[in-house]
Design a protein around this motif. Sequence first.
Motif, mmCIF file in Angstrom:
data_model
loop_
_atom_site.group_PDB
_atom_site.id
_atom_site.type_symbol
_atom_site.label_atom_id
_atom_site.label_comp_id
_atom_site.label_asym_id
_atom_site.label_seq_id
_atom_site.Cartn_x
_atom_site.Cartn_y
_atom_site.Cartn_z
ATOM 1 N N UNK A 59 32.488 35.887 19.245
ATOM 2 C CA UNK A 59 32.610 34.292 19.598
ATOM 3 C C UNK A 59 32.645 34.173 20.920
ATOM 4 N N UNK A 60 31.622 33.105 21.164
ATOM 5 C CA UNK A 60 31.424 32.712 22.658
ATOM 6 C C UNK A 60 32.528 31.791 23.135
ATOM 7 N N UNK A 61 33.099 32.119 24.268
ATOM 8 C CA UNK A 61 34.030 31.220 24.908
ATOM 9 C C UNK A 61 33.833 30.744 26.473
ATOM 10 N N UNK A 62 34.166 29.690 26.952
ATOM 11 C CA UNK A 62 33.976 29.601 28.403
ATOM 12 C C UNK A 62 34.535 30.744 29.414
ATOM 13 N N UNK A 93 25.338 41.199 30.635
ATOM 14 C CA UNK A 93 25.486 39.624 29.840
ATOM 15 C C UNK A 93 26.212 38.826 31.027
ATOM 16 N N UNK A 94 26.826 39.182 31.952
ATOM 17 C CA UNK A 94 27.654 38.535 32.933
ATOM 18 C C UNK A 94 28.765 37.806 32.164
ATOM 19 N N UNK A 95 29.429 38.709 31.455
ATOM 20 C CA UNK A 95 30.395 38.138 30.483
ATOM 21 C C UNK A 95 31.554 39.272 30.411
ATOM 22 N N UNK A 96 32.967 38.411 30.299
ATOM 23 C CA UNK A 96 34.032 39.310 30.035
ATOM 24 C C UNK A 96 34.421 39.167 28.572
ATOM 25 N N UNK A 97 35.047 40.353 28.033
ATOM 26 C CA UNK A 97 35.221 40.506 26.353
ATOM 27 C C UNK A 97 36.599 41.168 26.236
ATOM 28 N N UNK A 103 43.197 41.258 9.313
ATOM 29 C CA UNK A 103 43.923 41.891 8.306
ATOM 30 C C UNK A 103 43.276 43.050 7.757
ATOM 31 N N UNK A 104 41.893 42.656 7.303
ATOM 32 C CA UNK A 104 41.001 43.863 6.682
ATOM 33 C C UNK A 104 40.320 44.740 7.626
ATOM 34 N N UNK A 105 40.380 44.365 9.058
ATOM 35 C CA UNK A 105 39.686 45.444 9.827
ATOM 36 C C UNK A 105 38.509 44.893 10.350
ATOM 37 N N UNK A 106 38.052 43.770 10.054
ATOM 38 C CA UNK A 106 36.874 43.251 10.846
ATOM 39 C C UNK A 106 37.027 43.051 12.091
ATOM 40 N N UNK A 107 36.131 43.633 12.885
ATOM 41 C CA UNK A 107 36.392 43.406 14.720
ATOM 42 C C UNK A 107 35.830 42.085 15.236
ATOM 43 N N UNK A 108 36.941 41.459 15.828
ATOM 44 C CA UNK A 108 36.572 40.257 16.314
ATOM 45 C C UNK A 108 36.410 40.397 17.824
ATOM 46 N N UNK A 109 35.394 39.818 18.495
ATOM 47 C CA UNK A 109 35.297 39.869 19.815
ATOM 48 C C UNK A 109 35.485 38.415 20.303
ATOM 49 N N UNK A 110 35.977 38.148 21.511
ATOM 50 C CA UNK A 110 35.993 36.913 22.158
ATOM 51 C C UNK A 110 35.110 37.198 23.549
ATOM 52 N N UNK A 111 33.953 36.423 24.006
ATOM 53 C CA UNK A 111 32.825 36.888 25.005
ATOM 54 C C UNK A 111 33.168 35.654 25.685
ATOM 55 N N UNK A 112 33.540 35.835 27.067
ATOM 56 C CA UNK A 112 33.452 34.659 27.968
ATOM 57 C C UNK A 112 32.167 34.825 28.808
ATOM 58 N N UNK A 113 31.308 33.821 28.635
ATOM 59 C CA UNK A 113 30.194 33.876 29.780
ATOM 60 C C UNK A 113 30.593 33.110 30.902
#
Length: 217
Positions: A59-62, A93-97, A103-113
């Motif tokens: 998910x893209x975040x600021x 990507x010039x981004x931090x993450x 709960x079922x193990x899906x891997x979620x990433x927050x990526x800050x551009x």
Amino acid sequence: MFNSVIFYTNKLKQLKGFYGNVLGLSILEASSEHFTASIGKSTLTFRASEKPASYHFAINIPGNQFTLAKHWALERVTLNREDAVDEIYYSRFEADAFYFEDPVGNVIEFIARRNVDKWSDFSVDSLLNLSEVSFTTPFVEEVGEQLQNIGIPISGHADIEPNELNFLGSKDTYILLVPPQRRWYFSKRMSETSPLEIELTGGKRIIVSDEGKAEII
């Protein structure tokens, strides 16, 4: 690129509680067979399935809210770690993450551009859109050609690498095309072939079967 994405799960109630109550996403629709959550300009739907399924998405975040986002996440989840750290900078990507799992193990990433700013406290309103969606298939080269044929370019190298993680897309949105049994960054989870559907902002739909075959309509 992503208007809507559909994943599958055999733990629908558990995931609805996580995304709606723990993360606090707005649930736009819900029934005994599905729920749809708002993620900025995108929507994410989980549909009930008899079989378990596994995904990675970002998910893209600021960019200027990265530290605020980590504090927000730490109040709700445990962050995944790699080599004793819980964040990473991707110079390409010039981004931090940072990463965590549902709960079922899906891997979620927050990526800050770093080229995107928003001057406010971090909240679910800071979630901009779905940035990356995994597409795990044993038919990496075949699917890669299909995606390129509808105008989704390879990013980072000239050709599809059948045994590697391939980014297809541009700017801040990508389909991650990957073979089965490749470990996800910041996780012990391995990529698994699971069905999904992607509706692109241009209107085309990518429908992925249980076997990892793609139909584009």
